[in-house]
Motif scaffolding. Structure first.
Motif, PDB file in Angstrom:
ATOM      1  N   ALA A 222       0.710  -1.098  -0.049  1.00 12.13           N
ATOM      2  CA  ALA A 222      -0.148  -0.061  -0.057  1.00 12.13           C
ATOM      3  C   ALA A 222       0.973   1.152   0.176  1.00 12.13           C
ATOM      4  N   THR A 223       1.921   1.425   0.618  1.00  7.77           N
ATOM      5  CA  THR A 223       2.804   2.424   0.622  1.00  7.77           C
ATOM      6  C   THR A 223       3.583   2.600  -0.533  1.00  7.77           C
ATOM      7  N   LEU A 224       3.710   1.530  -1.199  1.00 10.57           N
ATOM      8  CA  LEU A 224       4.766   1.597  -2.544  1.00 10.57           C
ATOM      9  C   LEU A 224       3.551   2.346  -3.416  1.00 10.57           C
ATOM     10  N   ARG A 225       2.232   1.796  -3.291  1.00 13.54           N
ATOM     11  CA  ARG A 225       1.280   2.535  -4.441  1.00 13.54           C
ATOM     12  C   ARG A 225       1.080   3.783  -4.053  1.00 13.54           C
ATOM     13  N   ARG A 226       1.256   4.215  -2.916  1.00 10.07           N
ATOM     14  CA  ARG A 226       0.589   5.653  -2.505  1.00 10.07           C
ATOM     15  C   ARG A 226       1.912   6.605  -2.941  1.00 10.07           C
ATOM     16  N   PHE A 227       2.963   5.931  -2.690  1.00 12.37           N
ATOM     17  CA  PHE A 227       4.307   6.818  -2.926  1.00 12.37           C
ATOM     18  C   PHE A 227       4.482   7.003  -4.321  1.00 12.37           C
ATOM     19  N   TYR A 228       4.147   5.952  -5.126  1.00 11.82           N
ATOM     20  CA  TYR A 228       4.149   6.176  -6.486  1.00 11.82           C
ATOM     21  C   TYR A 228       3.169   6.994  -6.980  1.00 11.82           C
ATOM     22  N   THR A 229       1.860   6.881  -6.815  1.00 10.07           N
ATOM     23  CA  THR A 229       0.826   7.704  -7.070  1.00 10.07           C
ATOM     24  C   THR A 229       1.321   9.341  -6.743  1.00 10.07           C
ATOM     25  N   LEU A 230       1.705   9.563  -5.662  1.00 14.57           N
ATOM     26  CA  LEU A 230       2.161  10.851  -5.269  1.00 14.57           C
ATOM     27  C   LEU A 230       3.208  11.529  -6.083  1.00 14.57           C
ATOM     28  N   HIS A 231       4.303  10.491  -6.421  1.00 18.04           N
ATOM     29  CA  HIS A 231       5.472  10.878  -7.222  1.00 18.04           C
ATOM     30  C   HIS A 231       5.187  11.224  -8.571  1.00 18.04           C
ATOM     31  N   VAL A 232       4.399  10.250  -9.199  1.00 14.94           N
ATOM     32  CA  VAL A 232       4.293  10.463 -10.744  1.00 14.94           C
ATOM     33  C   VAL A 232       2.908  11.233 -11.101  1.00 14.94           C
ATOM     34  N   ALA A 233       2.128  11.517 -10.200  1.00 17.11           N
ATOM     35  CA  ALA A 233       0.659  12.326 -10.523  1.00 17.11           C
ATOM     36  C   ALA A 233       0.589  13.628  -9.717  1.00 17.11           C
ATOM     37  N   VAL A 234       0.631  13.427  -8.513  1.00 14.45           N
ATOM     38  CA  VAL A 234       0.065  14.416  -7.512  1.00 14.45           C
ATOM     39  C   VAL A 234       1.085  15.453  -7.343  1.00 14.45           C
ATOM     40  N   LEU A 235       2.358  15.143  -7.284  1.00 13.54           N
ATOM     41  CA  LEU A 235       3.372  16.286  -6.826  1.00 13.54           C
ATOM     42  C   LEU A 235       3.871  16.778  -8.076  1.00 13.54           C
ATOM     43  N   PRO A 236       3.833  16.043  -9.259  1.00 11.96           N
ATOM     44  CA  PRO A 236       4.484  16.742 -10.455  1.00 11.96           C
ATOM     45  C   PRO A 236       3.108  17.894 -10.841  1.00 11.96           C
ATOM     46  N   LEU A 237       1.953  17.536 -10.560  1.00  8.68           N
ATOM     47  CA  LEU A 237       0.970  18.380 -10.699  1.00  8.68           C
ATOM     48  C   LEU A 237       0.813  19.657  -9.816  1.00  8.68           C
ATOM     49  N   ALA A 238       1.076  19.262  -8.791  1.00  8.05           N
ATOM     50  CA  ALA A 238       1.130  20.530  -7.666  1.00  8.05           C
ATOM     51  C   ALA A 238       2.520  21.341  -7.841  1.00  8.05           C
ATOM     52  N   LEU A 239       3.519  20.788  -8.224  1.00  4.79           N
ATOM     53  CA  LEU A 239       4.632  21.637  -8.436  1.00  4.79           C
ATOM     54  C   LEU A 239       4.287  22.450  -9.703  1.00  4.79           C
ATOM     55  N   ALA A 240       4.216  21.707 -10.799  1.00  4.13           N
ATOM     56  CA  ALA A 240       3.810  22.553 -12.028  1.00  4.13           C
ATOM     57  C   ALA A 240       2.759  23.655 -11.827  1.00  4.13           C
ATOM     58  N   LEU A 241       1.668  23.375 -11.049  1.00  4.03           N
ATOM     59  CA  LEU A 241       0.764  24.606 -10.910  1.00  4.03           C
ATOM     60  C   LEU A 241       1.483  25.568  -9.909  1.00  4.03           C
ATOM     61  N   VAL A 242       2.075  25.453  -8.807  1.00  2.63           N
ATOM     62  CA  VAL A 242       2.447  26.170  -8.027  1.00  2.63           C
ATOM     63  C   VAL A 242       3.677  27.155  -8.463  1.00  2.63           C
ATOM     64  N   LEU A 243       4.494  26.287  -9.372  1.00  2.00           N
ATOM     65  CA  LEU A 243       5.543  26.964 -10.120  1.00  2.00           C
ATOM     66  C   LEU A 243       5.200  28.136 -11.169  1.00  2.00           C
ATOM     67  N   MET A 244       4.016  27.608 -11.971  1.00  2.00           N
ATOM     68  CA  MET A 244       3.593  28.606 -12.827  1.00  2.00           C
ATOM     69  C   MET A 244       3.226  29.999 -12.018  1.00  2.00           C
ATOM     70  N   ILE A 245       2.445  29.610 -11.019  1.00  2.00           N
ATOM     71  CA  ILE A 245       1.987  31.200 -10.052  1.00  2.00           C
ATOM     72  C   ILE A 245       3.418  31.689  -9.629  1.00  2.00           C
TER      73      ILE A 245
END
Ligand code: HEM
Length: 453
Positions: A222-245
């Protein structure tokens, strides 16, 4: 650039017009409908032409048409924000490549890492470049923060951009930390175990937070799946959005310069009769090289340099002056991570084994200072209160520090306090990374290095 041989007429009495009957293959190509549908207007080498090019090009549009000439100097920003952006782009590209060959499963993740080495074209190199870029990004983002602090560039009107920057720092750390687990070897498993153990010390909510992060009592599927989802989807999107602003606000806030309450750029100093401009030593509101110092009218904060400290001849075109520098620095960054990737391979120890704790089990290097602190103090103090206190104080810094001065001689207290915290953090990190061995005992790094990257 415009070929002078084709410029024959004028438009509006202001702009030269391209010859409607061009000669040569290149000129003809630029007159085809396809070309002109992509590049919408003639590339005129005039101020207005260049501005039009910038506005109509999605990439150039990110930049202002002109920037104050001081922005070109390397020591203005050391290009650290830009380098972090380049590293993020490299991480996206290499990360997508790695995703083709990786499954976030405890039964196959480790095998996928081995196959990268043996069966995948450039697999190991891409993994190395990805890992080096991640390490460098953490380092560069911290250096960027330090540079912004010492320049006083977090002060009005950039307070909120500093807060956004702190968000970017947290996301960058989370990015690196979640990625650390994915190889599923002993190094990654135990580094993440040490890191996530800290969450359990959070008062009241520790257990809930730990369950949420790990998806169970200990690190597993469960940890591996969570970390993977955060790593490849949630965090890139969050970083891209905040970086744009973040980058948008850099433009809107203008470019920071030193301005002191009693210093050279203070309002008092620059507005009193007969005052001189500290950049040029010329009287304010007087002719400088034939151009007059002006206040630009527009929707812009009066504190920003755009409104106050720019001379009419002070700015240069972004293209080519700044862009050429950015291309050179960008290529330099790519060359650096490639060279590191060729010279030093990303580690892969034996497969993760929850029953065999390696000695020493170290957190990733950017958290090893906390681990060192933990060896001296209560976990609640060292693992939660101190880091949370530092983070929150940094977030609120622009609102707490009411001193408008930006040059160091007028902000001695802030500089001394920040430097002390920085020095302690660096010392703890160096001790934890280099001078600690099995059982967290003191070792000399020249005898044996337990640093794992
Ligand atoms: C992913 C991380 C980050 C990226 C990619 C990034 C990117 C950038 C870029 C491209 C610039 C403009 C040029 C420069 O100053 O180098 C900039 C400026 C700025 N950044 Fe960041 N940044 C990041 C993190 C941070 C952090 C951690 C802070 C501080 C907490 C911060 C605060 C600022 C401020 C206040 C400015 C305006 C500085 C000025 O106008 O001189 N940024 N950033």
């Amino acid at each position: 650039m415009n070929d002078p041989s084709t410029v024959t007429t004028t438009r509006d009495g202001l702009e030269p017009e391209i010859d409607p009957v061009p000669k040569g293959v290149w000129q003809r190509l630029r007159h085809t409908e396809v070309w002109q549908s992509v590049f919408r207007h003639p590339q005129l080498d005039t101020p207005r032409g260049r501005a039009l090019q910038s506005f109509s090009n999605v990439f150039l549009h990110v930049y202002p048409v002109k920037v104050p000439s001081r922005v070109l100097r390397l020591r203005y920003s050391w290009r650290l924000g830009y380098i972090a952006t380049v590293l993020f782009t490299i991480l996206l590209v290499t990360g997508i490549y790695l995703m083709f060959f990786y499954t976030p499963s405890v039964t196959s993740a480790y095998g996928d890492m081995q196959e990268l080495r043996t069966d995948v074209g450039f697999g190991q190199l891409i993994r190395n470049v990805h890992r080096w870029s991640a390490h460098l990004m953490v380092l560069v983002v911290v250096l960027h923060l330090v540079r912004v602090f010492y320049a006083g560039a977090y002060k009005r009107p950039r307070q909120f951009n500093w807060v956004l920057g702190m968000g970017l720092l947290v996301i960058t750390l989370a990015f690196s930390f979640t990625g650390y687990l994915l190889p599923w070897d002993q190094l990654s498993y135990w580094a993440v175990t040490v890191g996530t153990n800290l969450v359990g010390y959070v008062p009241v909510f520790g257990g809930i937070l730990s369950d949420l992060l790990l998806g169970g009592p200990q690190i597993g599927q469960a940890t591996l799946r969570r970390f993977y989802t955060l790593h490849v989807a949630v965090l890139p999107l969050a970083l891209a959005l905040v970086l744009m602003i973040h980058i948008w606000r850099v433009r809107k806030d203008g470019f920071a310069v030193h301005r002191g309450s009693s210093g050279a750029f203070s309002e008092e100093a620059t507005q009193r009769p007969g005052a001189t401009d500290p950049a040029t030593d010329q009287p304010v509101d007087m002719e400088v090289d034939g151009t007059k110092r002006v206040r630009l009218l527009g929707v812009v904060d009066r504190e920003s340099v755009t409104a106050e400290e720019r001379l009419t001849d002070d700015s240069v075109f972004t293209w080519p002056h700044l862009l050429v520098r950015h291309v050179v620095v960008g290529l330099g960054v790519v060359a650096t991570v490639l060279a590191l990737g060729v010279a030093f391979s990303a580690p892969l120890r034996s497969i993760a084994n929850p029953n065999l704790t390696p000695e020493p089990a170290k957190a990733p290097w950017y958290f090893v200072g906390l681990q060192e602190l933990l060896s001296h103090f209560d976990p609640l103090v060292a693992g939660i209160l101190v880091p949370a206190g530092v983070l929150i104080t940094l977030m609120l810094l622009p609102y707490v520090d009411r001193n408008p001065a930006t040059e160091s001689r007028n902000r001695k207290f802030a500089i001394a306090a920040f430097s002390a915290v920085l020095l302690i953090a660096v010392t703890l990190t160096v001790i934890g990374a280099l001078f600690r061995g099995p059982g967290w005992t003191f070792v000399a790094p020249w005898d044996h290095s337990y640093l794992e990257l």
